[in-house]
Motif scaffolding. Structure first.
Motif, short mmCIF file in Angstrom:
data_model
loop_
_atom_site.label_atom_id
_atom_site.label_comp_id
_atom_site.label_asym_id
_atom_site.label_seq_id
_atom_site.Cartn_x
_atom_site.Cartn_y
_atom_site.Cartn_z
N LEU A 132 -53.38 -63.99 51.82
CA LEU A 132 -53.81 -63.67 53.18
C LEU A 132 -53.66 -62.19 53.49
O LEU A 132 -53.98 -61.75 54.60
N GLY A 133 -53.16 -61.44 52.51
CA GLY A 133 -52.98 -60.00 52.71
C GLY A 133 -51.89 -59.67 53.71
O GLY A 133 -51.94 -58.60 54.34
N LEU A 134 -50.93 -60.55 53.84
CA LEU A 134 -49.88 -60.33 54.82
C LEU A 134 -48.78 -59.41 54.28
O LEU A 134 -48.23 -58.59 55.02
N GLY A 135 -48.47 -59.60 53.02
CA GLY A 135 -47.36 -58.83 52.49
C GLY A 135 -46.07 -59.33 53.12
O GLY A 135 -46.02 -59.60 54.32
N GLY A 175 -42.51 -62.20 62.24
CA GLY A 175 -43.34 -61.27 62.99
C GLY A 175 -44.80 -61.66 63.09
O GLY A 175 -45.61 -60.91 63.63
N HIS A 176 -45.16 -62.82 62.57
CA HIS A 176 -46.55 -63.27 62.60
C HIS A 176 -46.75 -64.27 63.74
O HIS A 176 -45.85 -65.06 64.04
N ASP A 177 -47.93 -64.22 64.35
CA ASP A 177 -48.21 -65.12 65.46
C ASP A 177 -48.48 -66.53 64.93
O ASP A 177 -48.58 -66.77 63.72
N LEU A 178 -48.61 -67.46 65.85
CA LEU A 178 -48.77 -68.86 65.47
C LEU A 178 -50.04 -69.11 64.66
O LEU A 178 -50.03 -69.90 63.71
N THR A 179 -51.13 -68.46 65.03
CA THR A 179 -52.38 -68.66 64.30
C THR A 179 -52.27 -68.21 62.85
O THR A 179 -52.75 -68.87 61.93
N THR A 180 -51.60 -67.10 62.64
CA THR A 180 -51.41 -66.59 61.28
C THR A 180 -50.52 -67.53 60.47
O THR A 180 -50.79 -67.81 59.30
N VAL A 181 -49.47 -68.03 61.10
CA VAL A 181 -48.58 -68.96 60.39
C VAL A 181 -49.33 -70.25 60.05
O VAL A 181 -49.14 -70.82 58.96
N ALA A 182 -50.20 -70.70 60.94
CA ALA A 182 -51.00 -71.90 60.67
C ALA A 182 -51.88 -71.68 59.44
O ALA A 182 -52.03 -72.57 58.59
N ARG A 183 -52.46 -70.51 59.33
CA ARG A 183 -53.28 -70.19 58.15
C ARG A 183 -52.41 -70.18 56.90
O ARG A 183 -52.82 -70.67 55.85
N LEU A 184 -51.22 -69.65 57.02
CA LEU A 184 -50.32 -69.61 55.88
C LEU A 184 -49.94 -71.02 55.43
O LEU A 184 -49.87 -71.30 54.23
N LEU A 185 -49.70 -71.90 56.38
CA LEU A 185 -49.38 -73.28 56.04
C LEU A 185 -50.47 -73.91 55.18
O LEU A 185 -50.20 -74.59 54.19
N SER A 186 -51.72 -73.69 55.55
CA SER A 186 -52.85 -74.26 54.82
C SER A 186 -52.97 -73.66 53.42
O SER A 186 -53.15 -74.38 52.43
#
Length: 321
Positions: A132-135, A175-186
């Motif tokens: 996801l390019g989060l690092g 430090g990531h918002d809920l939408t980003t964490v949801a993407r990470l879960l998937s």
């Protein structure tokens, strides 16, 4: 030379308990809620209750499953029961009990061997984060792994994460918002599937899936275990509760649990008390002494069931002061 202790008589078992503990040990049918503080002998009471039930013929040892939260606690309960002359009781953690069942039924339900269980989430979380390019540094990986675990034990799917996390007042993770964490879960689930592995929570989720979708398997498990004991019930997660519900079915004759006075979540014990129908309450007041296998993507169920009024259940729940 055998070191097994001879079975104790019902009278001897009851004589070793105080009045409150004795009330627990003698209650062998029907709902029971024991309100027990730390050091009041709640585990002693339910252990003696098992032994007493066996001694009077109410319980068959091989039909009792005692569930704990740590392997050490399970070993201690087995030792206590052996000291009381009771053999054949299964005392395991939720995960150990589920893994044993899942490993046994997997070949007939899915085919082949059970996928390898990943020892740690960190490499998979790091991979998902990278995609996801989060690092993420080590601390962020740890926080994200913890959030993934919360979602799974709470029966929250990636698609439902934003709503559920928001309702629970969770701010996201690392430090990531809920939408980003949801993407990470998937993406985390995708990474696991591609590697052909499952994680610790998947052991419970997959067992839940098998029991929920295969009535023949559920019947076999319920035929094996007719009596359940859960130690430290206040720590049971929604996922573990769902598994317990499926173990119990509608014909299980007995389920009991022991919990400390203060639940880890303030509202948890009162809410879960509704699992039993009109439970009798007892207070314990005094101190006492990959192998190439492709892992399926687990089905996450957002629903929870409660025991039917016909069930015969016992519990000890936190005592409020």
């Amino acid at each position: 030379m055998s070191t097994e202790s001879p079975p104790r008589t019902p009278a001897a078992l009851l004589a070793a308990l105080d009045d409150d503990q004795r009330a627990v040990a003698q209650h062998l049918s029907g709902p029971l809620c024991v309100l027990a503080g730390a050091g009041t002998g709640k585990t002693r009471a339910i252990t003696y209750r098992i032994a007493h039930g066996v001694a009077v013929g109410a319980f068959m040892p091989t039909q009792v499953l005692a569930v704990t939260f740590t392997a050490r606690a399970a070993a201690e309960m087995r030792t206590r029961l052996r000291d009381l002359g009771v053999q054949g009781i299964q005392a395991r953690t939720f995960h150990a009990a589920a893994l044993r069942q899942l490993s046994y039924f997997w070949p007939q339900v899915v085919g082949g061997g059970l996928p390898r269980i990943a020892e740690h989430k960190a490499p998979l979380v790091a991979e998902a984060s990278g995609r996801l390019g989060l690092g993420a540094d080590r601390l962020a990986i740890r926080d994200l792994a913890a959030e993934i675990e919360w979602a799974k034990v709470s029966l929250v799917t990636p698609d439902d994460y934003v709503r559920a996390a928001s309702a629970a007042g969770r701010p996201g993770a690392a430090g990531h918002d809920l939408t980003t964490v949801a993407r990470l879960l998937s993406v985390y689930e995708d990474a696991k599937t591609e590697r052909g592995v499952i994680d610790f929570e998947d052991v419970l989720l997959l067992t839940v899936g098998v029991l929920a979708e295969r009535e023949d398997v559920a019947r076999t498990v319920r035929g094996q275990y007719r009596h359940f004991v859960v130690d430290e019930y206040q720590d049971v997660s929604p996922l573990q509760q769902r598994l317990l519900d499926l173990w119990l079915g509608t014909g299980t004759t007995c389920a009991s649990s022991a919990t400390s006075r203060r639940p880890s979540t303030p509202s948890r014990a009162p809410r879960r008390a509704t699992w039993w129908s009109s439970p009798r309450s007892t207070r314990a007041r005094r101190s006492s002494g990959s192998s190439g296998t492709t892992a399926p993507r687990p089905r996450w169920s957002g629903s929870r069931t409660t025991c039917s009024p016909a069930r015969d259940a016992h519990a000890t729940t936190p005592r409020s002061r």
